[in-house]
Design a protein around this motif. Structure first.
Motif, PDB file in Angstrom:
ATOM      1  N   PRO A  72       0.805  -1.226   0.000  1.00  0.00           N
ATOM      2  CA  PRO A  72       0.000   0.000   0.000  1.00  0.00           C
ATOM      3  C   PRO A  72       0.832   1.267   0.000  1.00  0.00           C
ATOM      4  O   PRO A  72       2.037   1.253   0.271  1.00  0.00           O
ATOM      5  N   GLU A  73       0.157   2.371  -0.287  1.00  0.00           N
ATOM      6  CA  GLU A  73       0.750   3.687  -0.051  1.00  0.00           C
ATOM      7  C   GLU A  73       0.958   3.882   1.449  1.00  0.00           C
ATOM      8  O   GLU A  73       0.232   3.303   2.261  1.00  0.00           O
ATOM      9  N   PRO A  74       1.906   4.720   1.828  1.00  0.00           N
ATOM     10  CA  PRO A  74       2.015   5.063   3.248  1.00  0.00           C
ATOM     11  C   PRO A  74       0.770   5.808   3.720  1.00  0.00           C
ATOM     12  O   PRO A  74       0.089   6.471   2.938  1.00  0.00           O
ATOM     13  N   ALA A  75       0.460   5.671   5.004  1.00  0.00           N
ATOM     14  CA  ALA A  75      -0.706   6.320   5.591  1.00  0.00           C
ATOM     15  C   ALA A  75      -0.592   7.840   5.479  1.00  0.00           C
ATOM     16  O   ALA A  75       0.505   8.378   5.299  1.00  0.00           O
ATOM     17  N   PRO A  76      -1.710   8.556   5.609  1.00  0.00           N
ATOM     18  CA  PRO A  76      -1.672  10.023   5.488  1.00  0.00           C
ATOM     19  C   PRO A  76      -0.716  10.699   6.464  1.00  0.00           C
ATOM     20  O   PRO A  76      -0.185  11.777   6.162  1.00  0.00           O
ATOM     21  N   ASP A  77      -0.505  10.083   7.633  1.00  0.00           N
ATOM     22  CA  ASP A  77       0.386  10.682   8.634  1.00  0.00           C
ATOM     23  C   ASP A  77       1.701   9.912   8.775  1.00  0.00           C
ATOM     24  O   ASP A  77       2.359   9.972   9.812  1.00  0.00           O
ATOM     25  N   ALA A  78       2.094   9.211   7.720  1.00  0.00           N
ATOM     26  CA  ALA A  78       3.292   8.374   7.771  1.00  0.00           C
ATOM     27  C   ALA A  78       4.561   9.211   7.878  1.00  0.00           C
ATOM     28  O   ALA A  78       4.588  10.407   7.574  1.00  0.00           O
ATOM     29  N   LEU A  79       5.628   8.532   8.297  1.00  0.00           N
ATOM     30  CA  LEU A  79       6.965   9.115   8.313  1.00  0.00           C
ATOM     31  C   LEU A  79       7.769   8.487   7.172  1.00  0.00           C
ATOM     32  O   LEU A  79       7.945   7.269   7.123  1.00  0.00           O
ATOM     33  N   VAL A  80       8.234   9.316   6.253  1.00  0.00           N
ATOM     34  CA  VAL A  80       8.934   8.851   5.058  1.00  0.00           C
ATOM     35  C   VAL A  80      10.372   9.348   5.101  1.00  0.00           C
ATOM     36  O   VAL A  80      10.614  10.543   5.292  1.00  0.00           O
ATOM     37  N   ALA A  81      11.309   8.437   4.929  1.00  0.00           N
ATOM     38  CA  ALA A  81      12.727   8.794   4.947  1.00  0.00           C
ATOM     39  C   ALA A  81      13.261   8.916   3.529  1.00  0.00           C
ATOM     40  O   ALA A  81      12.873   8.157   2.636  1.00  0.00           O
ATOM     41  N   GLY A  82      14.143   9.859   3.339  1.00  0.00           N
ATOM     42  CA  GLY A  82      14.932   9.953   2.118  1.00  0.00           C
ATOM     43  C   GLY A  82      16.375   9.649   2.439  1.00  0.00           C
ATOM     44  O   GLY A  82      16.874  10.042   3.506  1.00  0.00           O
ATOM     45  N   VAL A  83      17.061   8.919   1.569  1.00  0.00           N
ATOM     46  CA  VAL A  83      18.481   8.620   1.765  1.00  0.00           C
ATOM     47  C   VAL A  83      19.259   9.010   0.524  1.00  0.00           C
ATOM     48  O   VAL A  83      18.762   8.937  -0.592  1.00  0.00           O
ATOM     49  N   ASP A  84      20.499   9.440   0.737  1.00  0.00           N
ATOM     50  CA  ASP A  84      21.373   9.810  -0.370  1.00  0.00           C
ATOM     51  C   ASP A  84      22.803   9.746   0.127  1.00  0.00           C
ATOM     52  O   ASP A  84      23.055   9.688   1.347  1.00  0.00           O
ATOM     53  N   VAL A  85      23.758   9.742  -0.810  1.00  0.00           N
ATOM     54  CA  VAL A  85      25.169   9.664  -0.451  1.00  0.00           C
ATOM     55  C   VAL A  85      25.965  10.695  -1.225  1.00  0.00           C
ATOM     56  O   VAL A  85      25.561  11.158  -2.296  1.00  0.00           O
ATOM     57  N   ALA A  86      27.113  11.053  -0.666  1.00  0.00           N
ATOM     58  CA  ALA A  86      28.089  11.913  -1.335  1.00  0.00           C
ATOM     59  C   ALA A  86      29.464  11.293  -1.135  1.00  0.00           C
ATOM     60  O   ALA A  86      29.748  10.726  -0.069  1.00  0.00           O
ATOM     61  N   TYR A  87      30.320  11.408  -2.159  1.00  0.00           N
ATOM     62  CA  TYR A  87      31.641  10.772  -2.150  1.00  0.00           C
ATOM     63  C   TYR A  87      32.764  11.800  -2.192  1.00  0.00           C
ATOM     64  O   TYR A  87      32.623  12.862  -2.779  1.00  0.00           O
ATOM     65  N   ASP A  88      33.890  11.399  -1.620  1.00  0.00           N
ATOM     66  CA  ASP A  88      35.179  12.040  -1.894  1.00  0.00           C
ATOM     67  C   ASP A  88      36.123  10.906  -2.250  1.00  0.00           C
ATOM     68  O   ASP A  88      36.721  10.271  -1.373  1.00  0.00           O
TER      69      ASP A  88
END
Length: 235
Positions: A38-54
């Motif tokens: 299912p879709e997340p609930a209307p009051d859900a907590l959604v995380a975004g992840v990303d990376v950066a390199y050197d």
């Protein structure tokens, strides 16, 4: 918003070190994917992840930013810093990024209801992009939102927000995701299921996360945080 947290990261014991080991692990895991949910609930907590390199310093920084639906306010954020644990090989990017991403997610005090990755899920030659791999390792619903179609084909969606067209594997004709227009007359993003969420539900969720910009707020916030965290390692 609680203060961000950060800690060092390293690859888990037994993490693949060679291309052959990584491909074998992808082939093992891909059969376990659940492309429904299912879709997340209307009051859900959604995380975004990303990376950066050197790459010169062999450093990778991952960020996890937790947003609250429907306001998209930041609830919590965390970063992790590690050594690059795998060489760059197309189709195996997850093995470079996931150890540090996993540590950034683990540093969050609250477990997300969904994780949005800057990249691919089932839109992958072995149907195991970073979003799918992450979902299987964490048992969290995940989806991928990419800026390019990778090796897959599509016809341009209509110019209106919310328009979609299938993202297709040119060798098999299989649909692996969708091109989604998140802003009128702006180039689309490419959405694919990661794990434990369906494609229609993924598309609806991405539209909820893009009220003002082409890319989801989860991706925008995580990208900004990991870049700031990487710059901080220079001091």
């Amino acid at each position: 918003m609680p203060p961000s947290s950060s800690h060092p990261s390293s690859a888990p014991e037994g993490w693949p070190r060679t291309e052959a080991e990584a491909v074998a692990e992808q082939l093992r895991l891909c059969a376990l994917t659940d492309p429904t949910g299912p879709e997340p609930a209307p009051d859900a907590l959604v995380a975004g992840v990303d990376v950066a390199y050197d790459d010169e310093r062999d450093v990778v920084v991952a960020a996890a930013v937790l947003l609250s639906l429907p306001t998209l306010d930041v609830v919590e954020e965390a970063t992790a810093t590690g050594r690059i644990s795998f060489p760059y090989v197309p189709g195996l990017l997850a093995f470079r990024e996931l150890p540090t991403v996993l540590d950034a997610l683990a540093a969050l005090r609250t477990r997300p209801d969904l994780v949005v990755c800057d990249g691919y899920g089932l839109a992958h030659p072995r149907r195991l992009g970073l979003a799918t791999h992450l979902g299987l390792l964490t048992d969290l619903p995940t989806l991928g939102v990419a800026k390019t179609p990778f090796t897959f084909t599509h016809t341009p969606p209509a110019p209106t927000r919310g328009a979609t067209t299938p993202l297709l594997d040119p060798t098999t004709g299989e649909q692996v995701g969708a091109a989604l227009r998140t802003r009128p007359d702006v180039k689309p993003v490419f959405v694919s299921v990661g794990h434990r969420i369906g494609l229609p539900e993924s598309l609806a969720t991405v539209l909820r996360l893009t009220p003002a910009y082409r890319l989801p707020e989860t991706t925008r916030r995580a990208d900004s945080l990991c870049r700031r965290a990487l710059a901080a390692t220079l001091h």
